[in-house]
Design a protein around this motif. Structure first.
Motif, PDB file in Angstrom:
ATOM      1  N   ARG A  79       3.244   2.652   5.030  1.00 22.84           N
ATOM      2  CA  ARG A  79       2.471   2.365   3.934  1.00 22.84           C
ATOM      3  C   ARG A  79       1.340   3.833   4.391  1.00 22.84           C
ATOM      4  O   ARG A  79       0.821   3.853   5.415  1.00 22.84           O
ATOM      5  CB  ARG A  79       1.611   1.377   3.745  1.00 22.84           C
ATOM      6  N   ILE A  82      -5.576   3.086   4.469  1.00 16.95           N
ATOM      7  CA  ILE A  82      -6.524   3.251   3.122  1.00 16.95           C
ATOM      8  C   ILE A  82      -7.748   3.307   4.215  1.00 16.95           C
ATOM      9  O   ILE A  82      -8.424   2.442   5.458  1.00 16.95           O
ATOM     10  CB  ILE A  82      -7.053   1.741   2.610  1.00 16.95           C
ATOM     11  N   ARG A 104     -11.865  -6.638   3.612  1.00 17.42           N
ATOM     12  CA  ARG A 104     -10.843  -6.219   2.083  1.00 17.42           C
ATOM     13  C   ARG A 104     -10.136  -4.851   1.997  1.00 17.42           C
ATOM     14  O   ARG A 104      -9.828  -4.231   0.961  1.00 17.42           O
ATOM     15  CB  ARG A 104     -12.535  -5.868   1.322  1.00 17.42           C
ATOM     16  N   GLY A 105      -9.085  -4.947   2.471  1.00 19.27           N
ATOM     17  CA  GLY A 105      -8.163  -4.860   2.842  1.00 19.27           C
ATOM     18  C   GLY A 105      -7.756  -3.304   3.413  1.00 19.27           C
ATOM     19  O   GLY A 105      -7.464  -2.210   3.591  1.00 19.27           O
ATOM     20  N   GLN A 106      -8.906  -2.786   3.943  1.00 26.69           N
ATOM     21  CA  GLN A 106      -9.513  -1.799   5.051  1.00 26.69           C
ATOM     22  C   GLN A 106      -8.634  -1.587   5.884  1.00 26.69           C
ATOM     23  O   GLN A 106      -7.531  -2.756   7.182  1.00 26.69           O
ATOM     24  CB  GLN A 106     -10.790  -0.815   5.785  1.00 26.69           C
ATOM     25  N   THR A 107      -7.886  -0.398   6.023  1.00 24.19           N
ATOM     26  CA  THR A 107      -6.014  -0.566   7.172  1.00 24.19           C
ATOM     27  C   THR A 107      -6.203   0.531   8.431  1.00 24.19           C
ATOM     28  O   THR A 107      -6.026   1.189   9.196  1.00 24.19           O
ATOM     29  CB  THR A 107      -5.012   0.077   6.186  1.00 24.19           C
ATOM     30  N   ASN A 357     -11.539  -0.690  -3.898  1.00 24.35           N
ATOM     31  CA  ASN A 357     -10.751  -1.126  -5.151  1.00 24.35           C
ATOM     32  C   ASN A 357     -10.137  -0.044  -5.542  1.00 24.35           C
ATOM     33  O   ASN A 357      -8.749  -0.122  -6.187  1.00 24.35           O
ATOM     34  CB  ASN A 357     -11.096  -1.491  -5.551  1.00 24.35           C
ATOM     35  N   GLN A 359      -7.594   2.392  -4.523  1.00 22.72           N
ATOM     36  CA  GLN A 359      -6.758   2.601  -3.346  1.00 22.72           C
ATOM     37  C   GLN A 359      -6.296   1.363  -3.728  1.00 22.72           C
ATOM     38  O   GLN A 359      -4.586   1.118  -4.192  1.00 22.72           O
ATOM     39  CB  GLN A 359      -6.474   3.422  -2.103  1.00 22.72           C
ATOM     40  N   LEU A 360      -6.420   0.376  -3.748  1.00 20.19           N
ATOM     41  CA  LEU A 360      -6.208  -1.200  -3.518  1.00 20.19           C
ATOM     42  C   LEU A 360      -5.273  -1.333  -5.261  1.00 20.19           C
ATOM     43  O   LEU A 360      -4.013  -2.533  -5.145  1.00 20.19           O
ATOM     44  CB  LEU A 360      -6.973  -2.209  -3.683  1.00 20.19           C
ATOM     45  N   GLN A 363      -2.136   0.599  -5.005  1.00 24.28           N
ATOM     46  CA  GLN A 363      -0.973   0.294  -4.378  1.00 24.28           C
ATOM     47  C   GLN A 363      -0.870  -1.241  -4.520  1.00 24.28           C
ATOM     48  O   GLN A 363       0.647  -1.431  -5.163  1.00 24.28           O
ATOM     49  CB  GLN A 363      -1.816   0.234  -2.516  1.00 24.28           C
ATOM     50  N   ASP A 364      -1.838  -2.010  -4.712  1.00 23.19           N
ATOM     51  CA  ASP A 364      -0.809  -3.399  -5.210  1.00 23.19           C
ATOM     52  C   ASP A 364      -0.595  -3.749  -6.631  1.00 23.19           C
ATOM     53  O   ASP A 364       0.010  -5.121  -7.142  1.00 23.19           O
ATOM     54  CB  ASP A 364      -2.074  -4.488  -4.859  1.00 23.19           C
ATOM     55  N   GLU A 365      -1.156  -2.904  -7.081  1.00 21.23           N
ATOM     56  CA  GLU A 365      -0.624  -3.256  -8.970  1.00 21.23           C
ATOM     57  C   GLU A 365      -0.301  -2.074  -9.867  1.00 21.23           C
ATOM     58  O   GLU A 365       0.603  -2.468 -10.677  1.00 21.23           O
ATOM     59  CB  GLU A 365      -2.835  -3.440  -9.177  1.00 21.23           C
TER      60      GLU A 365
END
Length: 631
Positions: A79, A82, A104-107, A357, A359-360, A363-365
């Motif tokens: 992946r 983020i 909240r999804g930061q990596t 969001n 990026q999220l 990635q996820d939607e």
């Protein structure tokens, strides 16, 4: 027709010539070739790409020249990180924001290093203990701050009983700092020898940490095109590789330390192709050096462009950043920062959340992580990638022929090359050949602008010291800035006179005769913060004189159809110029050449039409108004 017959049905095969014929019918006499456009990279884009444009390319990602990515399964197994760069004023704020970001999804751990931050060893110790084992770093630092941070991290990890693995990148690119600040070290040989020692120290203590950053964002923000960005990246990469090899790094060690950073601009397909072409170039260069394939894949950190963002109609930046992030991900990056829509001045909690969001969602939607190389096989993208790679290779060779990246910066050759492209970009937005929504087209006069520091002032502070050699800097720009300057000038005038700067529009004939021109001129003026005050229908010289007299304005534009211009336009203009000799008159539209001299002789200053230099005209009007107010 039965089911068997239905299954055997097929569409007749069509050919390019048939499409071309149909297209030219709809173009009403124009040829399909008239739809060809030329980019800032001097690449001609055809109106249609088809199977005939297909060229041999890598059969799968992770192989051949890496244009399709450096991992066989793309984001499915690797992946993108983020890496939202966290803004902060205090250590406490940074601590809180980091904790919140990771929930909240930061990596990746991403923020700007400051001297004040490095004075707080307790924060860094907690940062390493809490996050470094779970998240990689993603930090672009000046070389002196990088050295200081790595030294501190080494001390912190030395005191830990557990072995702490630090991954990701804390990278520096001295050359990019030099071109921003406009300085070079007096003894660059000694400087880079010391820099290599600090990279060696970092490698000894954190072998999994990348520390050599090739950052093309300063050139992008100076107006460079994609070919120039790629050529500069290749030349800078070669220069740093040479420095590391001279400092007793092995080839594999040197390549493992390097990561490239690109800003992603507005041209969606060009930016996808740029990232793909970058990997082709680096694969070719590292192959020449003799690197095995496992070391030839380019690691890329991307950020959405600051050059494309605006301070007016700022929420459009959400769409711009989303488009750029989409292109970056399809292009195959490893780290990504999406700018907040108000990041130019000072981002807010809301804007930072929207950016993260973005990026999220992708990635996820949108599920971009589930598709391996979605651009692969596209005739257009593959052809664009090939052309970019070839032209960038030529530019890289040109840099090398001129003595390499350091020398072309010293002699200002590179700065001049970038400036030429930026001047073309500026001319295109001045004449509105290129649109910036909410800035040079569709401007909202009711919107207030920003006051305060610009992004370039905040992120790229000067680092001049005695004994350093001055060079021509590459200014960190935004394409919209000239128009924003006009808007801010209009705001200043409004504060002085108590009303919006205005130009009177003399509407010749009935509504249907002048409406199109009035709407055009209103939009034209609005991008400079000027209101277009329309008259009632003017059907005689007397009604025109009455409007001008009662308006108390200095500038006016005649608006009407070509027939109205010939029927009453000349008469009205002559009467107005006789009555108000100090007033300035424009004409909406561009008369035929043989009629233009007559209009000029009668008192028209300039014609305003779709190919006019919008910025130049509005700047002149605002300057005139400023002089009048000051007098």
């Amino acid at each position: 027709m039965n089911l068997g017959e239905l299954k055997n049905q097929s569409f007749p095969r069509n050919y390019f010539g048939q499409w071309e014929k149909k297209a030219e019918e709809s173009l009403k006499g124009k040829s399909v070739k008239s739809l060809t456009t030329t980019t800032y990279e001097n690449i001609k884009l055809k109106p249609l790409y088809c199977g005939e444009d297909e060229k041999p390319a890598a059969a799968f990602p992770g192989g051949s020249d890496f244009r399709r990515g450096i991992y066989p399964l793309g984001y499915i197994t690797n992946r993108w990180q983020i890496a939202q760069r966290i803004s902060y004023q205090t250590i406490e704020e940074l601590t809180e924001k980091l904790q919140h970001a990771f929930t909240r999804g930061q990596t990746a751990i991403s923020f700007e290093i400051s001297s004040g931050l490095l004075e707080n060893s307790e924060f860094l110790e907690k940062l390493v203990k809490d996050y470094s084992s779970k998240h990689p770093f993603a930090i672009n630092a000046r070389s002196e701050l990088q050295k200081e941070m790595v030294n501190l991290l080494a001390k912190i990890t030395e005191n830990q009983s557990d072995v702490l693995v630090v991954t990701g990148y804390i990278g520096s690119d001295p050359l990019s700092s030099f071109v921003i600040d406009g300085i070079l070290p007096k003894n660059d040989v000694l400087y880079f020898a010391d820099w290599v020692k600090s990279i060696k120290f970092a490698n000894d203590n954190f072998p999994s940490l990348q520390t050599v950053l090739i950052n093309t964002s300063p050139y992008h923000n100076g107006g460079a095109n994609a070919v120039q960005e790629l050529g500069i990246a290749a030349a800078t990469g070669v220069f740093y590789l040479q420095q590391l090899l001279a400092g007793n790094f092995t080839l594999e060690q040197a390549l493992a330390k390097m990561i490239f950073q690109f800003s992603i601009g507005a041209n969606f397909f060009m930016e996808i192709a740029k990232l793909r072409a970058a990997r082709i170039l680096w694969d070719k260069i590292t192959e020449v050096y003799g690197a095995d394939m496992e070391w030839r894949g380019m690691q890329i950190a991307a950020e959405t462009s600051a050059f494309t963002k605006t301070t007016y109609d700022k929420h459009v930046n959400i769409l711009r950043a989303g488009n750029e992030a989409f292109a970056a991900i399809i292009g195959g990056i490893q780290y990504l920062h999406v700018s907040a829509f108000d990041e130019i001045i000072a981002s807010s909690y809301f804007s930072e959340r929207i950016a993260g969001n973005t990026q999220l969602i992708l990635q996820d939607e949108v599920l971009l992580e589930k598709v391996i190389d979605p651009a692969g096989g596209s005739w257009y993208v593959e052809e664009l990638t090939r052309e970019l790679a070839e032209k960038a290779w030529e530019f890289f060779q040109e840099i090398e022929a001129n003595g390499g990246i350091l020398n072309v910066v010293k002699t200002s050759w590179l700065q001049r090359e970038v400036a030429v492209v930026n001047e073309k970009r500026q001319l295109d937005i001045f004449t509105r050949e290129k649109s910036i929504i909410g800035t040079n087209v569709y401007a909202n006069l009711e919107e207030e602008g920003f006051t305060g520091k610009k992004r370039s002032d905040r992120l790229f502070s000067s680092n001049r010291q005695k004994g350093q050699h001055p060079i021509q800097p590459i200014p960190q720009l935004r394409l919209a800035e000239p128009y924003e300057t006009l808007r801010n000038k209009a705001v200043g005038l409004k504060e002085k006179i108590g009303t919006q700067p205005m130009v009177g529009m003399i509407c010749l004939g009935i509504l249907k005769h002048h409406k199109a021109k009035v709407d055009f001129i209103k939009g034209f003026l609005a991008v400079g913060g000027i209101y277009g005050a329309a008259s009632d229908p003017v059907i005689s010289s007397e009604s025109g004189i009455e409007f001008v007299k009662n308006s108390h304005l200095q500038h006016f534009c005649l608006c009407g159809s070509n027939d109205q211009y010939e029927e009453i336009g000349h008469e009205v203009l002559l009467a107005l110029k006789a009555e108000f000799p100090e007033s300035v008159f424009y004409l909406a539209g561009l008369p035929e050449k043989e009629r233009q001299n007559q209009w000029f002789a009668e008192g028209i200053r300039q014609f305003i039409h779709v190919k006019s230099n919008c910025y130049e005209i509005l700047s002149t009007i605002l300057t005139d108004l400023e002089v009048t107010v000051d007098e």
